[in-house]
Design a protein around this motif. Structure first.
Motif, PDB file in Angstrom:
ATOM      1  N   VAL A  56      10.614 -14.946  -3.058  1.00  0.00           N
ATOM      2  CA  VAL A  56      10.196 -13.786  -2.273  1.00  0.00           C
ATOM      3  C   VAL A  56       9.496 -12.824  -3.223  1.00  0.00           C
ATOM      4  O   VAL A  56      10.046 -12.435  -4.249  1.00  0.00           O
ATOM      5  N   LEU A  57       8.274 -12.451  -2.886  1.00  0.00           N
ATOM      6  CA  LEU A  57       7.497 -11.539  -3.721  1.00  0.00           C
ATOM      7  C   LEU A  57       7.784 -10.077  -3.372  1.00  0.00           C
ATOM      8  O   LEU A  57       7.802  -9.223  -4.237  1.00  0.00           O
ATOM      9  N   PHE A  58       8.034  -9.809  -2.090  1.00  0.00           N
ATOM     10  CA  PHE A  58       8.367  -8.454  -1.650  1.00  0.00           C
ATOM     11  C   PHE A  58       9.195  -8.546  -0.384  1.00  0.00           C
ATOM     12  O   PHE A  58       8.895  -9.328   0.509  1.00  0.00           O
ATOM     13  N   ASP A  59      10.208  -7.702  -0.303  1.00  0.00           N
ATOM     14  CA  ASP A  59      11.028  -7.605   0.897  1.00  0.00           C
ATOM     15  C   ASP A  59      11.480  -6.159   0.995  1.00  0.00           C
ATOM     16  O   ASP A  59      12.349  -5.720   0.243  1.00  0.00           O
ATOM     17  N   GLY A  60      10.856  -5.407   1.896  1.00  0.00           N
ATOM     18  CA  GLY A  60      11.213  -4.002   2.000  1.00  0.00           C
ATOM     19  C   GLY A  60      10.428  -3.286   3.079  1.00  0.00           C
ATOM     20  O   GLY A  60       9.656  -3.889   3.828  1.00  0.00           O
ATOM     21  N   ALA A  61      10.630  -1.983   3.120  1.00  0.00           N
ATOM     22  CA  ALA A  61       9.977  -1.156   4.130  1.00  0.00           C
ATOM     23  C   ALA A  61       8.574  -0.762   3.681  1.00  0.00           C
ATOM     24  O   ALA A  61       8.312  -0.600   2.489  1.00  0.00           O
ATOM     25  N   ALA A  62       7.695  -0.611   4.642  1.00  0.00           N
ATOM     26  CA  ALA A  62       6.333  -0.159   4.382  1.00  0.00           C
ATOM     27  C   ALA A  62       5.869   0.722   5.534  1.00  0.00           C
ATOM     28  O   ALA A  62       6.303   0.536   6.676  1.00  0.00           O
ATOM     29  N   THR A  63       5.006   1.665   5.218  1.00  0.00           N
ATOM     30  CA  THR A  63       4.451   2.535   6.253  1.00  0.00           C
ATOM     31  C   THR A  63       3.078   2.058   6.705  1.00  0.00           C
ATOM     32  O   THR A  63       2.614   2.419   7.778  1.00  0.00           O
ATOM     33  N   ARG A  64       2.431   1.244   5.855  1.00  0.00           N
ATOM     34  CA  ARG A  64       1.165   0.620   6.254  1.00  0.00           C
ATOM     35  C   ARG A  64       0.900  -0.577   5.366  1.00  0.00           C
ATOM     36  O   ARG A  64       1.449  -0.705   4.275  1.00  0.00           O
ATOM     37  N   LEU A  65       0.035  -1.444   5.859  1.00  0.00           N
ATOM     38  CA  LEU A  65      -0.324  -2.665   5.158  1.00  0.00           C
ATOM     39  C   LEU A  65      -1.809  -2.892   5.367  1.00  0.00           C
ATOM     40  O   LEU A  65      -2.321  -2.654   6.459  1.00  0.00           O
ATOM     41  N   ARG A  66      -2.490  -3.340   4.325  1.00  0.00           N
ATOM     42  CA  ARG A  66      -3.905  -3.690   4.437  1.00  0.00           C
ATOM     43  C   ARG A  66      -4.095  -5.075   3.863  1.00  0.00           C
ATOM     44  O   ARG A  66      -3.570  -5.392   2.792  1.00  0.00           O
ATOM     45  N   ALA A  67      -4.823  -5.941   4.587  1.00  0.00           N
ATOM     46  CA  ALA A  67      -5.038  -7.320   4.155  1.00  0.00           C
ATOM     47  C   ALA A  67      -6.413  -7.790   4.612  1.00  0.00           C
ATOM     48  O   ALA A  67      -7.124  -7.068   5.320  1.00  0.00           O
ATOM     49  N   GLU A  68      -6.752  -9.023   4.225  1.00  0.00           N
ATOM     50  CA  GLU A  68      -8.046  -9.618   4.588  1.00  0.00           C
ATOM     51  C   GLU A  68      -7.811 -10.907   5.364  1.00  0.00           C
ATOM     52  O   GLU A  68      -7.073 -11.784   4.905  1.00  0.00           O
TER      53      GLU A  68
END
Length: 136
Positions: A17-29
């Protein structure tokens, strides 16, 4: 429908697992261009292309991940991202160098594994051929 100020993001590699947590926004392609997701975004699924994935945590910290192709699934307030390869960096400037170095190492390891597998397959074929010759 409930509104939320954050979403739970799970960024997974095949073996960790590279990341597991809370986020308020995400940007991807995706294949058709870049996109952003906020906690109350509509549910959807998309294929990701090699790019930078950016996460903003509730405390304002931004996290940068260099990713290979993968899949993103947004459902409710959860975002699951599965990628073949990925690496995190503290800033965009160092991310490119780390991605190139890390992915090159992984490709070398995969090349060595493919070579070993080819040798094993060739040895197996030789042994089967020798067994065939031994039959009356």
């Amino acid at each position: 429908m409930s509104t939320a100020s954050q979403m739970q993001v799970h960024l997974r590699l095949p073996s960790s697992v590279l990341f597991d947590g809370a986020a308020t926004r995400l940007r991807a392609e995706a294949e058709d261009g870049g996109f952003g997701i906020l906690p109350n975004h509509v549910d959807f699924v998309t294929a990701l292309v090699p790019s930078v994935l950016l996460l903003s945590e509730p405390d304002g910290r931004e996290r940068f991940f260099g990713i290979d192709e993968g899949l993103l699934v947004k459902k409710g307030h959860a975002v699951d991202v599965a990628v073949h390869r990925g690496i995190e960096s503290d800033d965009l400037d160092s991310l490119r160098a780390r991605v190139v170095r890390s992915f090159a190492e992984i490709e070398d390891e995969e090349r060595v594994a493919r070579t070993a597998l080819s040798r094993l397959e060739a040895e197996m074929v030789r042994r089967f051929a020798s067994l065939r010759k031994m039959q009356p």
